[in-house]
Design a protein around this motif. Sequence first.
Motif, mmCIF file in Angstrom:
data_model
loop_
_atom_site.group_PDB
_atom_site.id
_atom_site.type_symbol
_atom_site.label_atom_id
_atom_site.label_comp_id
_atom_site.label_asym_id
_atom_site.label_seq_id
_atom_site.Cartn_x
_atom_site.Cartn_y
_atom_site.Cartn_z
ATOM 1 N N PHE A 106 0.836 -1.201 0.000
ATOM 2 C CA PHE A 106 0.000 0.000 0.000
ATOM 3 C C PHE A 106 0.873 1.255 0.000
ATOM 4 O O PHE A 106 0.628 2.195 -0.784
ATOM 5 N N LEU A 107 1.892 1.307 0.843
ATOM 6 C CA LEU A 107 2.774 2.463 0.897
ATOM 7 C C LEU A 107 3.550 2.644 -0.401
ATOM 8 O O LEU A 107 3.762 3.774 -0.866
ATOM 9 N N TRP A 108 3.966 1.536 -0.985
ATOM 10 C CA TRP A 108 4.682 1.619 -2.256
ATOM 11 C C TRP A 108 3.783 2.226 -3.330
ATOM 12 O O TRP A 108 4.203 3.111 -4.083
ATOM 13 N N ARG A 109 2.528 1.778 -3.383
ATOM 14 C CA ARG A 109 1.601 2.314 -4.375
ATOM 15 C C ARG A 109 1.275 3.777 -4.074
ATOM 16 O O ARG A 109 1.102 4.591 -4.986
ATOM 17 N N LEU A 110 1.208 4.105 -2.802
ATOM 18 C CA LEU A 110 0.962 5.487 -2.414
ATOM 19 C C LEU A 110 2.101 6.387 -2.902
ATOM 20 O O LEU A 110 1.865 7.468 -3.455
ATOM 21 N N CYS A 111 3.331 5.937 -2.699
ATOM 22 C CA CYS A 111 4.496 6.763 -3.037
ATOM 23 C C CYS A 111 4.792 6.794 -4.531
ATOM 24 O O CYS A 111 5.466 7.707 -5.008
ATOM 25 N N GLY B 85 2.361 6.720 -6.862
ATOM 26 C CA GLY B 85 1.222 7.272 -7.588
ATOM 27 C C GLY B 85 0.380 6.241 -8.301
ATOM 28 O O GLY B 85 -0.282 6.559 -9.291
ATOM 29 N N THR B 86 0.375 5.011 -7.810
ATOM 30 C CA THR B 86 -0.389 3.949 -8.475
ATOM 31 C C THR B 86 -1.562 3.444 -7.633
ATOM 32 O O THR B 86 -2.159 2.422 -7.966
ATOM 33 N N LEU B 87 -1.873 4.137 -6.548
ATOM 34 C CA LEU B 87 -3.042 3.754 -5.750
ATOM 35 C C LEU B 87 -4.288 4.011 -6.599
ATOM 36 O O LEU B 87 -4.479 5.117 -7.108
ATOM 37 N N PRO B 88 -5.159 3.015 -6.769
ATOM 38 C CA PRO B 88 -6.270 3.146 -7.722
ATOM 39 C C PRO B 88 -7.427 4.010 -7.206
ATOM 40 O O PRO B 88 -8.538 3.529 -6.957
ATOM 41 N N THR B 89 -7.173 5.296 -7.062
ATOM 42 C CA THR B 89 -8.248 6.226 -6.715
ATOM 43 C C THR B 89 -9.142 6.434 -7.930
ATOM 44 O O THR B 89 -8.755 6.139 -9.076
ATOM 45 N N ARG B 90 -10.318 7.013 -7.702
ATOM 46 C CA ARG B 90 -11.213 7.263 -8.820
ATOM 47 C C ARG B 90 -10.640 8.293 -9.790
ATOM 48 O O ARG B 90 -10.868 8.210 -11.006
ATOM 49 N N ALA B 91 -9.893 9.264 -9.277
ATOM 50 C CA ALA B 91 -9.280 10.255 -10.162
ATOM 51 C C ALA B 91 -8.288 9.589 -11.116
ATOM 52 O O ALA B 91 -8.254 9.907 -12.313
ATOM 53 N N LEU B 92 -7.483 8.653 -10.602
ATOM 54 C CA LEU B 92 -6.518 7.962 -11.444
ATOM 55 C C LEU B 92 -7.222 7.067 -12.457
ATOM 56 O O LEU B 92 -6.855 7.044 -13.642
ATOM 57 N N LEU B 93 -8.228 6.326 -12.012
ATOM 58 C CA LEU B 93 -8.948 5.430 -12.920
ATOM 59 C C LEU B 93 -9.695 6.223 -13.995
ATOM 60 O O LEU B 93 -9.783 5.794 -15.149
ATOM 61 N N GLY C 47 1.354 20.260 4.586
ATOM 62 C CA GLY C 47 1.681 20.336 3.162
ATOM 63 C C GLY C 47 1.147 19.217 2.312
ATOM 64 O O GLY C 47 1.547 19.059 1.153
ATOM 65 N N VAL C 48 0.202 18.393 2.834
ATOM 66 C CA VAL C 48 -0.279 17.240 2.067
ATOM 67 C C VAL C 48 -0.998 17.641 0.788
ATOM 68 O O VAL C 48 -1.080 16.855 -0.162
ATOM 69 N N ALA C 49 -1.550 18.857 0.743
ATOM 70 C CA ALA C 49 -2.292 19.277 -0.444
ATOM 71 C C ALA C 49 -1.378 19.646 -1.602
ATOM 72 O O ALA C 49 -1.825 19.709 -2.754
ATOM 73 N N HIS C 50 -0.086 19.875 -1.313
ATOM 74 C CA HIS C 50 0.800 20.392 -2.351
ATOM 75 C C HIS C 50 2.034 19.526 -2.605
ATOM 76 O O HIS C 50 2.593 19.569 -3.697
ATOM 77 N N LYS C 51 2.455 18.740 -1.624
ATOM 78 C CA LYS C 51 3.674 17.947 -1.780
ATOM 79 C C LYS C 51 3.381 16.601 -2.442
ATOM 80 O O LYS C 51 2.293 16.044 -2.277
ATOM 81 N N PRO C 52 4.363 16.043 -3.161
ATOM 82 C CA PRO C 52 4.222 14.670 -3.671
ATOM 83 C C PRO C 52 4.102 13.690 -2.501
ATOM 84 O O PRO C 52 4.676 13.914 -1.432
ATOM 85 N N MET C 53 3.370 12.617 -2.723
ATOM 86 C CA MET C 53 3.157 11.639 -1.660
ATOM 87 C C MET C 53 4.461 11.060 -1.138
ATOM 88 O O MET C 53 4.608 10.805 0.054
ATOM 89 N N LYS C 54 5.426 10.853 -2.031
ATOM 90 C CA LYS C 54 6.692 10.278 -1.586
ATOM 91 C C LYS C 54 7.378 11.190 -0.584
ATOM 92 O O LYS C 54 7.945 10.723 0.411
ATOM 93 N N GLU C 55 7.312 12.500 -0.809
ATOM 94 C CA GLU C 55 7.923 13.444 0.126
ATOM 95 C C GLU C 55 7.188 13.450 1.459
ATOM 96 O O GLU C 55 7.799 13.571 2.524
ATOM 97 N N ILE C 56 5.879 13.324 1.408
ATOM 98 C CA ILE C 56 5.089 13.318 2.644
ATOM 99 C C ILE C 56 5.455 12.104 3.500
ATOM 100 O O ILE C 56 5.746 12.224 4.696
ATOM 101 N N VAL C 57 5.459 10.923 2.874
ATOM 102 C CA VAL C 57 5.778 9.700 3.623
ATOM 103 C C VAL C 57 7.221 9.732 4.111
ATOM 104 O O VAL C 57 7.513 9.330 5.238
#
Length: 320
Positions: free
Chosen positions: A16-21, A23-31, A76-86
């Motif tokens: 899950f964390l790998w997909r989060l970082c 950008g492959t987590l299957p959110t509706r926006a991505l799908l 900063g979660v609204a603006h930073k890449p997920m990898k930087e946040i984690v």
Amino acid sequence: MGDVVEGRSVYKVRLFLWRLCTGTLPTRALLHYRHMIDNHCCPWCGEEETVSHVLFLCPRVTKLWGESGCAQLLEGVAHKPMKEIVASWARAEKKLQRRAVMLAWCIWMERNAKVFNNANTANSIILARVRRAIDEHDMYAKKIYGVQSGGGTESAKTWKAPTRGVIKLNCDASLACEGWVGLGVVARDCEGQVLFAALRRVRAQWPVEIAEGTSLLMAVRLAKRFGYENVVLESDSQVLISRLSKAMVYFSDLDAVLEDILMSSSCFNSLVLSHVKREGNVVAHHLAKIVPFGIEQIWENHSPVKVEPYVFMDFLSKDE
């Protein structure tokens, strides 16, 4: 990310964390972006369901982050890449790191329950799941990764017999033949008697560490097959023994092998990881060079003639 996604994370949470970082987590926006669905809206509030929204910013989950005591990690979660946040979570206290990781995981599971089953769960129950997941994770990690290493003592130069009731498995790999990898494992008891010798030949172009890691995995699986409960796993690869002792597992091809070794080792009552210098691992070293009849060959209660002299030399030195 390495400090947060450490080897002791359970596999699904690490994935899950790998997909989060990445950008492959299957959110509706991505799908929706990939033309797989028509609706890109959050199942809770109707906003666009991005990763940052569904995990951190949706009104449905913001209270959860506050009640869990992890809200400070969301800067900063609204603006930073997920990898930087984690990655920034690595600077937080360890318990807070784990709580945040498990909460994000539980939020994603709750999101899936909403999407697929239209289910809603009270915040108190979700937070209880987070606490239970952490407790279960700690027990899981203790069972799987609670192995022992040889400590700070210098690595032995000769083969030493294990204590009574313990089986020692020496492992090695050979890359002597181009395009082939030879794997050798020998199991011996406290008297230095060979319980089995096994070799396997694989057509592959593996780096040395992956080849030697695969020989360790082969040893663990054979020990399980023969029903051994108390095991010493010995190799002349200092890198592998050190990584396994510290449960340092990330996302490379080698780490996939290390993860398999650690997970497969959970069946043993005790597992000691031991490093020995090359001269103390000569039986496995020469065994790995033998070409078997077929893919794999196992000798029970004896060893191939080609390695018997080395077995005898180890027998003579076992009590030194």
